[in-house]
Each structure stands twice: as C-alpha cells, then as structure tokens.
Design a protein around this motif. Structure first.
Motif, mmCIF file in Angstrom:
data_model
loop_
_atom_site.group_PDB
_atom_site.id
_atom_site.type_symbol
_atom_site.label_atom_id
_atom_site.label_comp_id
_atom_site.label_asym_id
_atom_site.label_seq_id
_atom_site.Cartn_x
_atom_site.Cartn_y
_atom_site.Cartn_z
ATOM 1 N N GLN A 139 -16.970 2.093 2.902
ATOM 2 C CA GLN A 139 -16.031 3.257 2.727
ATOM 3 C C GLN A 139 -15.417 3.226 1.861
ATOM 4 O O GLN A 139 -15.060 4.404 1.165
ATOM 5 N N ASN A 140 -14.613 2.077 1.304
ATOM 6 C CA ASN A 140 -13.811 2.007 0.142
ATOM 7 C C ASN A 140 -14.859 2.545 -1.184
ATOM 8 O O ASN A 140 -14.057 3.145 -2.168
ATOM 9 N N ASP A 141 -15.934 2.067 -1.221
ATOM 10 C CA ASP A 141 -16.794 2.298 -2.419
ATOM 11 C C ASP A 141 -17.490 3.582 -2.264
ATOM 12 O O ASP A 141 -18.192 4.316 -3.165
ATOM 13 N N TRP A 146 -14.932 7.786 5.269
ATOM 14 C CA TRP A 146 -13.925 7.264 6.318
ATOM 15 C C TRP A 146 -13.992 7.686 7.610
ATOM 16 O O TRP A 146 -13.598 6.937 8.524
ATOM 17 N N ARG A 202 -8.837 -4.568 6.473
ATOM 18 C CA ARG A 202 -7.640 -4.569 5.268
ATOM 19 C C ARG A 202 -6.948 -5.680 5.409
ATOM 20 O O ARG A 202 -6.632 -6.400 4.251
ATOM 21 N N ARG A 217 -16.047 -1.954 3.299
ATOM 22 C CA ARG A 217 -16.136 -2.189 1.877
ATOM 23 C C ARG A 217 -17.130 -0.759 1.458
ATOM 24 O O ARG A 217 -17.025 -0.207 0.346
ATOM 25 N N GLN A 243 0.794 -1.185 0.034
ATOM 26 C CA GLN A 243 0.097 -0.120 -0.201
ATOM 27 C C GLN A 243 1.005 1.247 0.054
ATOM 28 O O GLN A 243 1.484 1.758 1.137
ATOM 29 N N SER A 298 -13.099 -9.327 -2.847
ATOM 30 C CA SER A 298 -14.374 -8.541 -2.690
ATOM 31 C C SER A 298 -15.514 -9.534 -2.840
ATOM 32 O O SER A 298 -16.518 -9.651 -1.961
#
Length: 351
Positions: free
Chosen positions: A331-333, A338, A248, A329, A142, A288
């Motif tokens: 939050q990521n999308d 966040w 994560r 998921r 990352q 995912s």
C-alpha cells in the motif's frame, strides 16, 4: 499546619515547666520564648540546639521548623501562580487525568495544587518555560497540516516516557552488536498477541541496554516513537500505537532501532516536526529492508501477481513476517490501494 511554637507550648504544659524557666534553661529572654510560642517568631538553628538540651533531640525542633517553613512556602507559591501558568491546565487536561489514574498525581485538590504537582512531576519550576526547552531526543512524528503539536503536552508525554521506563531493569550500557544480532528475535515477536510481543521485545531490548515501553499517546503529541538518553545515562525507547495500524507499529520500532544503531540519539537534535532528511531516510530504509528482504521483495513485485491475498500471505510466510507487514508495504509503495483489504488490516487498540 501548626507553628512549631504551638508544639513547644504543649511540651511546656506536659512537663509543667513555665516559659520563664525555659528562658532560664536556654539562656534567652522570656519575651523570646513568648514570641515563639505565640507563633510570631521561628525556631532558629541556635535556639533549636539549646532546646535540645532541655527537651533532648535538637534535630526534632529543626525538622519541625523546616516542615513548617516548607508548608508556608508552598502556600505562598500557590498564591503566586500566574494566570498564564494556571491556563496551561486546559491543554494538559487529558494527560493530567492519565497521570492521576497512574498515581503520579492526586485529584483531591484545587487547580493551584495541580500546577504544583505538575511542576514536581515534570521537574520544572514554571510550566510557562516548557516551550523554551530543547528536546535532546529523536522523534518520529507522523505530521500533516491537520495535526497540531502542543509543546506542553509533548513535554509532559516525554516525561511520561521517562517515568514509565524507570522500573525496567536493563544492562548498563547499549550493546549495538547484540542489538543487530537480535533483529530476527524481535521480528518473531510480531507473531503472538501484541501484549506478549511487547513483553518479548522489552526483554530482548533490555539485554541490549535499552528500556523499551509502549506508552499512551495524547492529542497534541503526534509522536510515533521516542528515543532519549536520560540524565542517569539510561537509553529509553518508547512507541505509541497512534494510528493503530500494526504494520506502522512494527515499522516504527525498526525505524527507531535504526536511529539507535546509527547513533542519532547521541549526535543530533531531531525536531518533532521533521520527518525528512538523510537520517530519517536511512532509518526508513533500514526498517523496510529488515522487515522484508529487498531482493525478495523486488522478485515478488516482478512476479506479476503481487496483489492477490493468497500471494500476499504466501510471500509473508516466505519472508517470515505477518501478512499485514507485506500489505502495508504494498500500500505504501502504491501497488495496492489503501482502501483495499480493509478487513485484513490489523489494528492495535490501547487497553
């Protein structure tokens, strides 16, 4: 360490034999004996065999000489270490302290000795050559513009992964079919404590022919996961808890499983600063879809109420994952910010 000649003189003293008599018994000159016992000449293989007749066991004298030669070579080696190589102790300071704590190195020595120990542990004769070595591995790093990768720390971390998985007993060869069938069992491991979960995953993956371990992360090696087939043919998979977020961690685990199922660890060299590309996208998609059914997730989003905590927990129960997986998921999308539900984000800390 004493020269073998000194020990030979002690043998003569204890036996009452003179140097002249030893010369006669071994068919060499008395001067030859004197140069050896005075430390000015080494014990050759031929002379060791002759000594073996007088003082039985020629191998003893050969071993003494070999040990002495190795000791002298190590002294010369330490003296000849370059300043450039000595300077590498600075970036390796943190991970070297961990090596010492784990018993892979000892601390009662000077810097030159530490360089020698690092060479031995990292299996390289000159630490300055590390950046030239290509990594036959799949990294999931990352990276951002604020993260610096140190090739020396990264190389040392890779070796740490190999070492930390050495004692794990696994089936001899990778069984991808069993791995696919074991995905549900691996998902269930997230419901207990992290330590118990790691042990369960370790056991499941061992059955599939994979040595799995969670390894301490270090500044300079911004890696989330690591896959490698070692020289002995063992497939190892290591994760860190860098970033600490539980969602994560589990996403990365399934991402790396995807790399194994897709054969990426066999067919490609994945640089640590590359998180894009088709292989990475496929691995992300697999992670995912494995964690949350894409069809169920789509219906959940279209339901119109996917952001309340009650609905998040209810949906998590329905798809048999922990709520932090669903939250991560969303939050990521971009469906949840966040900064929302910070008290609900589960974090793992290195103990």
């Amino acid at each position: 360490m004493r020269h073998p000649g000194e020990l030979l003189q002690e043998k003569l003293n204890n036996s009452g034999m003179s140097r002249k008599e030893l010369a006669l018994r071994t068919n060499v000159t008395e001067k030859h004996i004197c140069t050896i016992v005075n430390g000015n000449k080494d014990i050759s293989t031929a002379f060791a065999r002759k000594l073996g007749y007088v003082f039985p066991d020629s191998k003893y004298w050969l071993n003494l000489q070999a040990q002495y030669d190795a000791y002298q070579a190590s002294l010369r080696e330490e003296y000849e270490i370059s300043l450039e190589e000595m300077e590498l102790l600075k970036p390796l300071r943190d991970i070297m302290a961990y090596f010492i704590d784990r018993g892979y190195m000892h601390n009662n020595c000077g810097d030159a000795s530490k360089v020698i120990q690092l060479r031995e542990f990292l299996q390289i004769s000159d630490l300055t050559q590390i950046p030239k070595i290509t990594y036959n591995a799949a990294y999931r790093a990352q990276l951002t513009t604020n993260v610096k990768v140190d090739p020396y720390v990264l190389f040392a971390w890779q070796r740490l992964c190999e070492k930390e998985t050495e004692s794990i007993s696994i089936n001899k060869s990778i069984d991808k079919d069993l791995l696919r069938r074991s995905v549900g069992r691996i998902k269930k491991a997230m419901f207990g404590s992290i330590n118990k979960g790691i042990q369960e995953v370790q056991g499941i993956l061992a059955e599939c022919g994979i040595a799995f371990q969670v390894v301490q992360n270090f500044r300079g090696a911004p890696v989330q996961g690591f896959i490698k087939e070692t020289a002995s043919g063992r497939l190892i998979l290591c994760l860190t808890i860098r970033g600490k977020r539980a969602d994560r961690f589990w996403f990365t685990l399934f991402h790396e499983i995807a790399h194994i199922l897709n054969g990426d660890n066999k067919t490609r060299f994945v640089d640590f600063d590359s998180v894009q590309g088709k292989a990475e996208q496929l691995a992300d998609q697999y992670a995912s879809d494995t964690l949350i059914s894409p069809e169920k997730y789509r219906k959940f989003i279209l339901s119109g109420d996917c952001t309340s905590w009650d609905q998040i927990t209810a949906f998590a129960e329905a798809v048999e994952v922990k709520p932090f997986i669903v939250l991560g998921r969303l939050q990521n999308d971009g469906y949840v910010d966040w900064s929302d539900y910070t008290d609900k984000v589960v974090r793992y800390d290195w103990a």
